[in-house]
Motif scaffolding. Structure first.
Motif, PDB file in Angstrom:
ATOM      1  N   HIS A  22       2.609  -1.229 -20.116  1.00 26.05           N
ATOM      2  CA  HIS A  22       2.110  -1.690 -18.821  1.00 26.05           C
ATOM      3  C   HIS A  22       0.944  -2.656 -19.012  1.00 26.05           C
ATOM      4  CE1 HIS A  22       0.240  -1.545 -14.834  1.00 26.05           C
ATOM      5  NE2 HIS A  22       1.409  -1.135 -14.375  1.00 26.05           N
ATOM      6  N   SER A  23       0.046  -2.322 -19.928  1.00 24.28           N
ATOM      7  CA  SER A  23      -1.115  -3.186 -20.194  1.00 24.28           C
ATOM      8  C   SER A  23      -0.673  -4.522 -20.773  1.00 24.28           C
ATOM      9  CB  SER A  23      -2.072  -2.489 -21.161  1.00 24.28           C
ATOM     10  OG  SER A  23      -2.615  -1.316 -20.584  1.00 24.28           O
ATOM     11  N   TYR A  24       0.281  -4.490 -21.707  1.00 19.95           N
ATOM     12  CA  TYR A  24       0.770  -5.741 -22.310  1.00 19.95           C
ATOM     13  C   TYR A  24       1.488  -6.601 -21.274  1.00 19.95           C
ATOM     14  CZ  TYR A  24      -0.396  -4.899 -27.200  1.00 19.95           C
ATOM     15  OH  TYR A  24      -1.074  -4.725 -28.386  1.00 19.95           O
ATOM     16  N   ALA A  25       2.283  -5.978 -20.410  1.00 18.59           N
ATOM     17  CA  ALA A  25       2.983  -6.745 -19.382  1.00 18.59           C
ATOM     18  C   ALA A  25       1.982  -7.440 -18.471  1.00 18.59           C
ATOM     19  CB  ALA A  25       3.894  -5.817 -18.569  1.00 18.59           C
ATOM     20  N   ASN A  26       0.940  -6.722 -18.053  1.00 23.16           N
ATOM     21  CA  ASN A  26      -0.092  -7.315 -17.205  1.00 23.16           C
ATOM     22  C   ASN A  26      -0.814  -8.452 -17.914  1.00 23.16           C
ATOM     23  OD1 ASN A  26      -0.237  -6.276 -14.567  1.00 23.16           O
ATOM     24  ND2 ASN A  26      -1.021  -4.317 -15.329  1.00 23.16           N
ATOM     25  N   ALA A  27      -1.112  -8.234 -19.189  1.00 32.51           N
ATOM     26  CA  ALA A  27      -1.863  -9.232 -19.948  1.00 32.51           C
ATOM     27  C   ALA A  27      -1.046 -10.498 -20.191  1.00 32.51           C
ATOM     28  CB  ALA A  27      -2.315  -8.640 -21.278  1.00 32.51           C
ATOM     29  N   LEU A  28       0.262 -10.336 -20.378  1.00 31.92           N
ATOM     30  CA  LEU A  28       1.113 -11.475 -20.726  1.00 31.92           C
ATOM     31  C   LEU A  28       1.700 -12.178 -19.503  1.00 31.92           C
ATOM     32  CD1 LEU A  28       3.095  -9.914 -23.712  1.00 31.92           C
ATOM     33  CD2 LEU A  28       1.363 -11.717 -23.866  1.00 31.92           C
TER      34      LEU A  28
ATOM     35  N   GLY B 275       0.605 -13.548 -16.832  1.00 33.50           N
ATOM     36  CA  GLY B 275       0.021 -14.816 -16.414  1.00 33.50           C
ATOM     37  C   GLY B 275       0.077 -15.901 -17.461  1.00 33.50           C
ATOM     38  N   ARG B 276       0.582 -15.574 -18.655  1.00 31.51           N
ATOM     39  CA  ARG B 276       0.617 -16.547 -19.745  1.00 31.51           C
ATOM     40  C   ARG B 276       2.011 -17.109 -20.008  1.00 31.51           C
ATOM     41  NH1 ARG B 276      -3.376 -15.705 -23.909  1.00 31.51           N
ATOM     42  NH2 ARG B 276      -1.744 -16.300 -25.378  1.00 31.51           N
ATOM     43  N   SER B 277       3.042 -16.560 -19.324  1.00 30.09           N
ATOM     44  CA  SER B 277       4.418 -16.891 -19.694  1.00 30.09           C
ATOM     45  C   SER B 277       4.756 -18.362 -19.463  1.00 30.09           C
ATOM     46  CB  SER B 277       5.407 -16.011 -18.928  1.00 30.09           C
ATOM     47  OG  SER B 277       5.260 -16.167 -17.548  1.00 30.09           O
ATOM     48  N   ASN B 278       4.254 -18.950 -18.350  1.00 26.83           N
ATOM     49  CA  ASN B 278       4.467 -20.369 -18.068  1.00 26.83           C
ATOM     50  C   ASN B 278       5.923 -20.800 -18.236  1.00 26.83           C
ATOM     51  OD1 ASN B 278       1.729 -20.895 -17.519  1.00 26.83           O
ATOM     52  ND2 ASN B 278       1.281 -21.062 -19.703  1.00 26.83           N
ATOM     53  N   ASP B 279       6.857 -19.917 -17.832  1.00 31.29           N
ATOM     54  CA  ASP B 279       8.284 -20.222 -17.868  1.00 31.29           C
ATOM     55  C   ASP B 279       8.813 -20.372 -19.299  1.00 31.29           C
ATOM     56  OD1 ASP B 279      10.524 -20.473 -16.252  1.00 31.29           O
ATOM     57  OD2 ASP B 279      10.516 -22.656 -16.392  1.00 31.29           O
ATOM     58  N   GLU B 280       8.054 -19.906 -20.293  1.00 26.66           N
ATOM     59  CA  GLU B 280       8.525 -19.980 -21.687  1.00 26.66           C
ATOM     60  C   GLU B 280       9.485 -18.821 -21.907  1.00 26.66           C
ATOM     61  OE1 GLU B 280       9.334 -19.702 -25.507  1.00 26.66           O
ATOM     62  OE2 GLU B 280       7.932 -18.178 -24.830  1.00 26.66           O
ATOM     63  N   PRO B 281      10.745 -19.126 -22.292  1.00 27.76           N
ATOM     64  CA  PRO B 281      11.790 -18.086 -22.294  1.00 27.76           C
ATOM     65  C   PRO B 281      11.461 -16.835 -23.101  1.00 27.76           C
ATOM     66  CG  PRO B 281      12.763 -20.243 -22.581  1.00 27.76           C
ATOM     67  CD  PRO B 281      11.273 -20.426 -22.655  1.00 27.76           C
TER      68      PRO B 281
ATOM     69  N   GLY C 209      10.814 -13.193 -21.408  1.00 27.16           N
ATOM     70  CA  GLY C 209      11.628 -12.042 -21.769  1.00 27.16           C
ATOM     71  C   GLY C 209      10.794 -10.893 -22.293  1.00 27.16           C
ATOM     72  N   THR C 210       9.730 -11.204 -23.029  1.00 26.97           N
ATOM     73  CA  THR C 210       8.844 -10.165 -23.544  1.00 26.97           C
ATOM     74  C   THR C 210       8.160  -9.420 -22.398  1.00 26.97           C
ATOM     75  OG1 THR C 210       8.443 -11.414 -25.573  1.00 26.97           O
ATOM     76  CG2 THR C 210       6.840  -9.720 -25.014  1.00 26.97           C
ATOM     77  N   VAL C 211       7.729 -10.164 -21.387  1.00 28.92           N
ATOM     78  CA  VAL C 211       7.099  -9.536 -20.220  1.00 28.92           C
ATOM     79  C   VAL C 211       8.083  -8.582 -19.544  1.00 28.92           C
ATOM     80  CG1 VAL C 211       6.165  -9.955 -17.913  1.00 28.92           C
ATOM     81  CG2 VAL C 211       5.473 -11.414 -19.821  1.00 28.92           C
ATOM     82  N   ALA C 212       9.323  -9.027 -19.382  1.00 21.28           N
ATOM     83  CA  ALA C 212      10.343  -8.185 -18.753  1.00 21.28           C
ATOM     84  C   ALA C 212      10.564  -6.905 -19.557  1.00 21.28           C
ATOM     85  CB  ALA C 212      11.657  -8.965 -18.630  1.00 21.28           C
ATOM     86  N   THR C 213      10.611  -7.037 -20.874  1.00 22.86           N
ATOM     87  CA  THR C 213      10.820  -5.877 -21.735  1.00 22.86           C
ATOM     88  C   THR C 213       9.665  -4.891 -21.621  1.00 22.86           C
ATOM     89  OG1 THR C 213      12.112  -7.212 -23.291  1.00 22.86           O
ATOM     90  CG2 THR C 213      11.251  -5.124 -24.108  1.00 22.86           C
ATOM     91  N   HIS C 214       8.444  -5.406 -21.547  1.00 26.03           N
ATOM     92  CA  HIS C 214       7.280  -4.522 -21.405  1.00 26.03           C
ATOM     93  C   HIS C 214       7.323  -3.766 -20.074  1.00 26.03           C
ATOM     94  CE1 HIS C 214       5.070  -5.163 -25.061  1.00 26.03           C
ATOM     95  NE2 HIS C 214       5.009  -6.471 -24.893  1.00 26.03           N
ATOM     96  N   TRP C 215       7.657  -4.462 -18.982  1.00 22.69           N
ATOM     97  CA  TRP C 215       7.755  -3.768 -17.697  1.00 22.69           C
ATOM     98  C   TRP C 215       8.833  -2.686 -17.753  1.00 22.69           C
ATOM     99  CZ3 TRP C 215       3.686  -3.880 -15.150  1.00 22.69           C
ATOM    100  CH2 TRP C 215       3.005  -5.037 -14.776  1.00 22.69           C
ATOM    101  N   ASP C 216       9.926  -3.012 -18.415  1.00 17.45           N
ATOM    102  CA  ASP C 216      11.033  -2.069 -18.549  1.00 17.45           C
ATOM    103  C   ASP C 216      10.584  -0.816 -19.310  1.00 17.45           C
ATOM    104  OD1 ASP C 216      13.530  -0.900 -18.583  1.00 17.45           O
ATOM    105  OD2 ASP C 216      14.515  -2.507 -19.692  1.00 17.45           O
TER     106      ASP C 216
END
Length: 270
Positions: A66-72, A74-80, A84-91
């Motif tokens: 959860h912490s990693y998803a929150n931290a990342l 705002g940094r994704s900037n549409d970078e695939p 995907g890493t953010v999605a995996t962390h939320w999952d």
């Protein structure tokens, strides 16, 4: 995977001095190595990373994800990859609502970078999560049938024919639109395409004929796609004059529906 220093500081909650001290000890002990490309750190050995991860209690793992998803986020900037890493962390954090939305966004980003295997992987996971999300259609502003069609197309693109056919059959069972006939025609066309690429030619041809028989007179993009696919499939069966007439109908439907893309595809079928 390497973690940027600022993300690690956000997740750890340590101040700069305490984090630097902890990192220095980990590097001296050969647990971590610096990664200058991202100004961050990675485990020296993957097995050590797995062992440490396995030692965490379930609630500890979920809290970290959860912490990693929150931290990342705002940094994704549409970078695939990062999306995907953010999605995996939320999952893995157990937040199915955010995970569902994030996987769909990750699939969009992967498609724009032509990472078609990732597109299918992300959409497949979103499709799995759908029923776990209350009011998913309202949350996502799309229907499960729409998501199923996206997954079917992604599966066809990477030649995962079993998934394409299975999802195509499920999508057909989801038809409840008004007018139902037009929606069923489109879904049978989609199923026909999945079956054809799965080498189920006879059933594919049957479904395609049924799809065309269900089409109404009202021009639409869906009508153009069904006619175009049927034109292609009958041409592959040697009926070229029939195929051309169908393609011309498809071009007319695409023109009236205002879809240049559907028109170009139909034109290429002539």
């Amino acid at each position: 995977h390497a973690i940027p220093h600022d993300v690690l500081q956000t997740v750890s909650g340590l101040n700069s001095t305490a984090l630097t001290s902890a990192l220095r000890h980990a590097i001296d002990a050969d647990v971590l190595v610096e990664d200058p490309t991202i100004r961050g750190y990675a485990f020296r050995h993957a097995l050590l990373q797995e062992a440490l991860y396995s030692s965490l209690l379930m609630h500890e793992r979920q809290a970290l994800h959860h912490s990693y998803a929150n931290a990342l986020a705002g940094r994704s900037n549409d970078e695939p990859l990062l999306t995907g890493t953010v999605a995996t962390h939320w999952d893995k954090a157990g937040d199915v609502v955010r995970a569902l939305a994030a996987y769909v966004l990750a699939a969009d980003a992967a498609k724009r970078s032509f990472s078609f295997s990732d597109v299918e992987r992300y959409l497949a996971r979103a499709y799995e999560l759908w029923n776990d999300v209350p009011d998913a259609a309202l949350q996502m502003s799309l229907s499960r049938r729409h998501l199923a069609n996206r997954l079917l197309n992604a599966a066809v693109a990477v030649e995962d024919h079993a998934t394409a056919v299975a999802v195509g059959r499920e999508a057909l069972s989801m038809v409840d639109d008004t007018p139902r006939q037009a929606a069923e025609a489109f879904q049978r066309g989609q199923l026909s395409r999945a079956l054809w690429y799965a080498s189920e030619e006879a059933e594919a041809l049957d479904e395609s004929y049924v799809a065309v028989s269900l089409l109404g007179d009202e021009p639409s993009v869906e009508q153009a796609w069904v006619l175009t696919w049927h034109a292609k499939i009958v041409a592959l069966n040697g009926r070229y004059s029939e195929s051309r007439a169908l393609a011309e109908r498809a071009m007319g439907a695409a023109t009236e529906a205002g879809s240049p893309r559907a028109y170009r595809v139909a034109l290429a079928t002539c």
